[in-house]
Motif scaffolding. Structure first.
Motif, PDB file in Angstrom:
ATOM      1  N   ILE A  96      12.733  -1.867   6.675  1.00  0.00           N
ATOM      2  CA  ILE A  96      12.654  -0.949   7.809  1.00  0.00           C
ATOM      3  C   ILE A  96      11.284  -1.154   8.439  1.00  0.00           C
ATOM      4  O   ILE A  96      10.253  -0.962   7.779  1.00  0.00           O
ATOM      5  CB  ILE A  96      12.810   0.520   7.376  1.00  0.00           C
ATOM      6  N   LYS A  97      11.251  -1.570   9.691  1.00  0.00           N
ATOM      7  CA  LYS A  97       9.991  -1.776  10.394  1.00  0.00           C
ATOM      8  C   LYS A  97       9.597  -0.481  11.094  1.00  0.00           C
ATOM      9  O   LYS A  97      10.418   0.137  11.777  1.00  0.00           O
ATOM     10  CB  LYS A  97      10.125  -2.912  11.410  1.00  0.00           C
ATOM     11  N   MET A  98       8.338  -0.073  10.924  1.00  0.00           N
ATOM     12  CA  MET A  98       7.890   1.203  11.471  1.00  0.00           C
ATOM     13  C   MET A  98       6.629   1.049  12.310  1.00  0.00           C
ATOM     14  O   MET A  98       5.787   0.193  12.034  1.00  0.00           O
ATOM     15  CB  MET A  98       7.600   2.201  10.342  1.00  0.00           C
ATOM     16  N   GLU A  99       6.534   1.920  13.308  1.00  0.00           N
ATOM     17  CA  GLU A  99       5.332   2.029  14.128  1.00  0.00           C
ATOM     18  C   GLU A  99       4.850   3.474  14.071  1.00  0.00           C
ATOM     19  O   GLU A  99       5.634   4.402  14.269  1.00  0.00           O
ATOM     20  CB  GLU A  99       5.620   1.630  15.579  1.00  0.00           C
ATOM     21  N   PHE A 122       0.844  -1.191   0.000  1.00  0.00           N
ATOM     22  CA  PHE A 122       0.000   0.000   0.000  1.00  0.00           C
ATOM     23  C   PHE A 122       0.881   1.243   0.000  1.00  0.00           C
ATOM     24  O   PHE A 122       1.847   1.332   0.754  1.00  0.00           O
ATOM     25  CB  PHE A 122      -0.898   0.002   1.244  1.00  0.00           C
ATOM     26  N   GLY A 123       0.554   2.208  -0.869  1.00  0.00           N
ATOM     27  CA  GLY A 123       1.323   3.446  -0.911  1.00  0.00           C
ATOM     28  C   GLY A 123       0.617   4.517  -1.713  1.00  0.00           C
ATOM     29  O   GLY A 123      -0.165   4.221  -2.621  1.00  0.00           O
ATOM     30  N   LEU A 167      -3.345  -1.520  10.615  1.00  0.00           N
ATOM     31  CA  LEU A 167      -3.772  -0.372  11.418  1.00  0.00           C
ATOM     32  C   LEU A 167      -4.986  -0.757  12.246  1.00  0.00           C
ATOM     33  O   LEU A 167      -5.905  -1.414  11.754  1.00  0.00           O
ATOM     34  CB  LEU A 167      -4.108   0.810  10.510  1.00  0.00           C
ATOM     35  N   HIS A 168      -4.985  -0.330  13.508  1.00  0.00           N
ATOM     36  CA  HIS A 168      -6.164  -0.498  14.364  1.00  0.00           C
ATOM     37  C   HIS A 168      -6.411   0.818  15.090  1.00  0.00           C
ATOM     38  O   HIS A 168      -5.484   1.422  15.627  1.00  0.00           O
ATOM     39  CB  HIS A 168      -5.975  -1.616  15.387  1.00  0.00           C
ATOM     40  N   LEU A 210       3.986  -1.123   9.770  1.00  0.00           N
ATOM     41  CA  LEU A 210       4.212  -1.377   8.348  1.00  0.00           C
ATOM     42  C   LEU A 210       5.703  -1.553   8.117  1.00  0.00           C
ATOM     43  O   LEU A 210       6.522  -1.299   9.004  1.00  0.00           O
ATOM     44  CB  LEU A 210       3.638  -0.244   7.488  1.00  0.00           C
ATOM     45  N   GLU A 211       6.044  -1.983   6.909  1.00  0.00           N
ATOM     46  CA  GLU A 211       7.444  -2.210   6.561  1.00  0.00           C
ATOM     47  C   GLU A 211       7.778  -1.522   5.245  1.00  0.00           C
ATOM     48  O   GLU A 211       6.929  -1.415   4.356  1.00  0.00           O
ATOM     49  CB  GLU A 211       7.730  -3.714   6.447  1.00  0.00           C
ATOM     50  N   LEU A 212       9.025  -1.059   5.149  1.00  0.00           N
ATOM     51  CA  LEU A 212       9.535  -0.463   3.914  1.00  0.00           C
ATOM     52  C   LEU A 212      10.680  -1.344   3.413  1.00  0.00           C
ATOM     53  O   LEU A 212      11.753  -1.378   4.016  1.00  0.00           O
ATOM     54  CB  LEU A 212      10.026   0.960   4.175  1.00  0.00           C
ATOM     55  N   PRO A 213      10.476  -2.088   2.312  1.00  0.00           N
ATOM     56  CA  PRO A 213      11.505  -3.013   1.821  1.00  0.00           C
ATOM     57  C   PRO A 213      12.692  -2.273   1.204  1.00  0.00           C
ATOM     58  O   PRO A 213      12.555  -1.164   0.691  1.00  0.00           O
ATOM     59  CB  PRO A 213      10.761  -3.832   0.751  1.00  0.00           C
ATOM     60  N   GLU A 214      13.855  -2.921   1.233  1.00  0.00           N
ATOM     61  CA  GLU A 214      15.058  -2.304   0.680  1.00  0.00           C
ATOM     62  C   GLU A 214      14.926  -2.065  -0.827  1.00  0.00           C
ATOM     63  O   GLU A 214      15.480  -1.086  -1.350  1.00  0.00           O
ATOM     64  CB  GLU A 214      16.291  -3.162   0.983  1.00  0.00           C
TER      65      GLU A 214
END
Length: 237
Positions: free
Chosen positions: A224-227, A73-74, A86-87, A115-119
């Protein structure tokens, strides 16, 4: 407001939903999903679940507890994220915009999103912004590595490899800063490193047009794992 009531009233009448909260909820859920998919640059396997709502909730643009997931998703101008989850305890959206098939969130209650941002996506973004470097990004545990090409001493394009760090530049962006740099396998001395490190330094947006902010991130193998969390009143001050 009158147009909103008439428009929503027609929807309710056409679908025979007066007094049917479950059917109205399903209609609103589908409208929100369609608007999300339309506005996103990429939207794969998206799911949205919302708490039951009535006509007054719809008129006020109010949704109770809801959850949203997507495999990819972007939005335009930003990266394509993966494993989005998302909750939220609720939101206020623009009901007039929804009638125009747009999804605009005005406010979120307590919300958590991962969510994650792949290399590979990071590489695509960096090549878009710094095409002359032809960079490739590698993500390891708490470590970032770069490969690409630099023009050094007028000797044409030479391969480089750099170690780098990622830091939070703002609530919606990250900054990549080189820590070490080798060109054609040779480490650069301090003065030369400072010059070329500036060419490689890069700040990039995390484009999410919702009232959320980046709370924490971690560099892991390949991603990159994000919160993220809701934007509070203190964030507007």
């Amino acid at each position: 407001m009158v147009k909103r009531i008439v428009g929503i009233g027609l929807i309710v009448f056409v679908f025979g939903l007066v007094g049917e909260r479950s059917l109205l909820t399903g209609l609103v859920r589908k409208s929100l999903l369609d608007a999300l998919a339309r506005e996103a640059q990429v939207a794969e396997e998206i799911e949205l679940e919302i708490a039951p709502l009535g006509l007054l909730d719809l008129l006020n643009g109010q949704v109770g507890e809801f959850s949203f997931t997507a495999t990819r998703f972007g939005f335009a101008g930003g990266p394509v994220f993966t494993n989005v989850s998302l909750h939220s305890e609720g939101m206020h959206f623009d009901p007039d915009a929804l009638l125009q098939k747009e999804f605009i969130i005005r406010e979120l209650r307590k919300t958590g999103m991962t969510l994650e941002l792949p290399e590979a996506e990071l590489t695509t973004m960096m090549r878009r912004d710094l095409p002359e470097l032809e960079p490739t990004v590698f993500l390891e545990e708490n470590r970032v590595e770069l490969e690409g090409f630099l023009v050094l001493f007028g000797q044409g394009r030479l391969p480089f490899r750099a170690s780098a760090t990622l830091e939070k530049a703002s609530d919606r962006s990250l900054r990549l800063t080189p820590l070490g740099l080798k060109v054609a396998g040779v480490p650069l001395w301090a003065e030369l490193f400072q010059k070329y490190a500036q060419e490689i330094s890069w700040e990039f947006p995390l484009e999410i047009p919702w009232p959320v902010r980046l709370r924490h991130f971690q560099v892991a193998p390949g991603v990159i794992k994000m919160e993220w969390q809701e934007v509070g009143e203190e964030d507007h001050k």
